[in-house]
Design an enzyme around this catalytic site. Structure first.
Site, short mmCIF file in Angstrom:
data_model
loop_
_atom_site.label_atom_id
_atom_site.label_comp_id
_atom_site.label_asym_id
_atom_site.label_seq_id
_atom_site.Cartn_x
_atom_site.Cartn_y
_atom_site.Cartn_z
N PHE A 19 -7.48 6.64 1.59
CA PHE A 19 -7.74 7.90 0.88
C PHE A 19 -7.99 7.68 -0.62
CE2 PHE A 19 -4.97 11.35 -1.18
CZ PHE A 19 -6.04 12.18 -1.49
N LYS A 42 -7.84 -4.15 5.55
CA LYS A 42 -7.60 -4.60 6.92
C LYS A 42 -8.10 -3.60 7.97
CE LYS A 42 -3.60 -5.64 9.79
NZ LYS A 42 -2.19 -5.30 9.93
N LEU A 43 -8.42 -2.40 7.50
CA LEU A 43 -8.79 -1.30 8.40
C LEU A 43 -7.72 -1.06 9.45
CD1 LEU A 43 -12.67 -1.69 8.88
CD2 LEU A 43 -11.41 -0.36 7.18
N THR A 131 4.85 4.43 -6.37
CA THR A 131 4.89 5.86 -6.02
C THR A 131 6.07 6.54 -6.72
OG1 THR A 131 5.30 7.43 -4.20
CG2 THR A 131 6.17 5.23 -3.90
N ASP A 132 5.96 7.84 -6.91
CA ASP A 132 7.09 8.58 -7.50
C ASP A 132 8.30 8.59 -6.57
OD1 ASP A 132 6.19 10.40 -5.57
OD2 ASP A 132 6.09 12.12 -6.92
N GLU A 133 8.06 8.30 -5.28
CA GLU A 133 9.18 8.36 -4.32
C GLU A 133 10.22 7.27 -4.57
OE1 GLU A 133 8.27 9.04 -0.26
OE2 GLU A 133 6.68 10.47 -0.71
N TYR A 155 9.86 3.90 3.75
CA TYR A 155 8.60 3.74 2.99
C TYR A 155 8.91 3.58 1.51
CZ TYR A 155 4.71 5.40 0.12
OH TYR A 155 3.76 5.52 -0.87
N LYS A 159 8.29 0.41 -1.06
CA LYS A 159 7.49 0.53 -2.29
C LYS A 159 8.34 0.14 -3.51
CE LYS A 159 3.82 2.00 -2.73
NZ LYS A 159 2.51 1.29 -2.72
N ASN A 185 -0.85 12.91 -3.99
CA ASN A 185 -2.28 13.14 -4.15
C ASN A 185 -2.80 14.07 -3.05
OD1 ASN A 185 -4.01 10.41 -5.65
ND2 ASN A 185 -1.82 10.77 -5.84
N LYS A 194 -1.29 13.59 6.95
CA LYS A 194 -0.57 14.01 5.75
C LYS A 194 -0.59 15.54 5.66
CE LYS A 194 0.27 9.77 4.53
NZ LYS A 194 -0.62 8.88 3.84
N ARG A 278 12.40 16.59 8.60
CA ARG A 278 12.26 15.13 8.49
C ARG A 278 13.64 14.56 8.15
NH1 ARG A 278 8.09 13.21 3.90
NH2 ARG A 278 6.55 13.25 5.56
N HIS A 281 14.93 13.90 4.28
CA HIS A 281 13.82 14.54 3.55
C HIS A 281 14.16 14.77 2.07
CE1 HIS A 281 10.55 17.92 4.02
NE2 HIS A 281 10.26 17.03 3.09
#
Ligand code: NAD
Ligand code: DAU
Length: 343
Positions: A19, A42-43, A131-133, A155, A159, A185, A194, A278, A281
């Site tokens: 993306f 890598k697709l 990432t902000d996460e 995840y 990161k 994003n 997403k 989730r 979450h």
């Protein structure tokens, strides 16, 4: 410090068929007519050659099918590049909750291979997209770059591992790395698992929109083109070794975003259904972006207009997402197993 220039440079983008990567490649080729792009991807299920179909024949663009964990390929490509933007990763939080393995292997180990290659290469700047996460969640206020990292999903933890590994290569080897931590994003070409593309495309198909928990979680929504402008600016003006938050200061509760999507499409609100939350979450992300503002960047796209544009893109590009939702076994397998029984 003298500004670095992208003109005439070769920029290696990892994960460029995803993306943000595909939006970035289009942006760079548009902005710098004499730059060259190498896209190492890598697709995986999330990488999509359709995102870059229009530039396949552009002599400035080269696609390399390969894995960031393949040392030889990476070393060879680093010899030809002036700058690197590292985006390749496993990126979907829900998938990391089901199975974290690929996240550790790609996001942490894959970044390690790139950092090792950087030690032997002559790269002007290696921009690591974190990432902000990595900060975790907070109910009030904003995270600054110096705040502690408390990632709460597999995840985000992967990161954070890569983010701090990059920092260690700055401190230990003095490598020219800049780390950025962008917020959520949205925009064209986002894989429809997403939140925003899933909800927009489900609404277009008159399917339900599965909102986790009570829908009160908050995200800061950054239009992908604004993110691309930030990457461009940081490549040129960012201080080597530094970390930059990239956020739009456009906070919204998920329920509000879901309601706007159905409104834009003229669909009934009853399509929105609350489902089981989730695990782990994060309630809210919010960033202090003073450092980036001081470099000269501001988000240009207000969220309401950006969301309308984005929803319109999914409405007008049904073929793009139908191919994924109807024909990708990987999409169907994950979607059916993850949402089944989520009442
Ligand atoms: P995406 O899932 O759309 O694309 C990821 C791309 O990486 C795909 O093209 C995939 O094929 C490729 N890839 C995965 N593993 C690979 C490997 N081993 N070798 C080579 N290529 C590989 O992701 P995105 O949303 O475009 O995110 C890009 C980066 O930005 C990620 O690092 C992500 O963590 C970060 N990020 C994303 C957001 C967001 O809101 N989308 C926000 C902050 C940070
Ligand atoms: O904040 C940056 C991160 O944003 C990136 O690092 C990640 O790669 C990217 O996937 C994104 O993570 P999120 O978990 O915030 O994004 P997602 O689109 O999965 O979910 C956004 C919000 O919507 C979140 O609060 C969960 C909620 N949601 C999501 C899905 C897929 C739902 O309520 N229902 C859903 O079906």
């Amino acid at each position: 410090m003298a500004e670095r220039s992208l003109a005439g440079k070769t920029i290696l983008v990892t994960g460029g068929a995803g993306f943000i990567g595909s939006n970035l490649i289009h942006f760079l080729l548009r902005t710098y007519p004499d730059c060259r792009i190498i896209n190492l991807d890598k697709l995986t299920y999330a990488g999509n050659p359709d995102n870059l179909k229009d530039i396949e024949q552009d002599p400035r663009y080269q696609f390399v099918l390969g894995d960031i964990r393949d040392r030889d390929t990476v070393v060879r490509l680093f010899e030809r590049a002036d700058m690197v933007v590292h985006l390749a990763a496993e990126t979907h939080v829900d998938r990391s909750i089901v199975d974290a393995g690929e996240f550790v292997l790609t996001d942490v180990y894959g970044s390690f291979i790139l950092l090792e290659a950087l030690r032997q290469a002559r790269i002007e700047v290696f921009l690591h997209v974190s990432t902000d996460e990595v900060y975790g969640s907070r109910d009030e206020g904003c995270f600054s770059e110096g705040d502690p990292l408390n990632p709460s999903s597999p995840y985000a933890a992967s990161k954070a591992g890569a983010d701090r590994l990059g920092y260690s290569y700055v401190v230990t080897y003095g490598l020219p790395i800049i780390i950025i931590r962008p917020s959520n994003n949205y925009g064209p070409y986002q894989y429809p698992e997403k939140f925003i593309p899933l909800f927009a495309t489900n609404a277009l198909e008159d399917k339900t929109l599965p909102l986790y928990g009570r829908g009160t979680n908050v995200r800061d929504w950054l239009f992908v083109e604004d993110h691309c402008r930030a990457i461009d600016l940081i490549l040129r003006r960012g201080v080597l070794g530094d970390v930059y938050n990239v956020g739009a200061n456009a906070e919204a509760q998920n329920i509000e975003v879901a309601e706007r999507i159905v409104d834009i499409l003229g669909k009934p609100k009853e399509l929105i259904v609350l489902v089981q939350d989730r695990l782990g979450h994060d309630r809210r992300y919010a960033l202090d972006c003073t450092k980036l503002h001081d470099l000269g960047w501001r988000p240009e796209q207000p969220f309401a207009a950006g969301l309308e544009k984005t929803v319109a893109w999914y409405r007008d590009n049904r073929e793009w997402w139908h191919k994924i939702k109807d024909q990708s076994e990987e999409f169907k397998r994950f979607h059916e197993s993850y949402y089944k029984g989520r009442k």
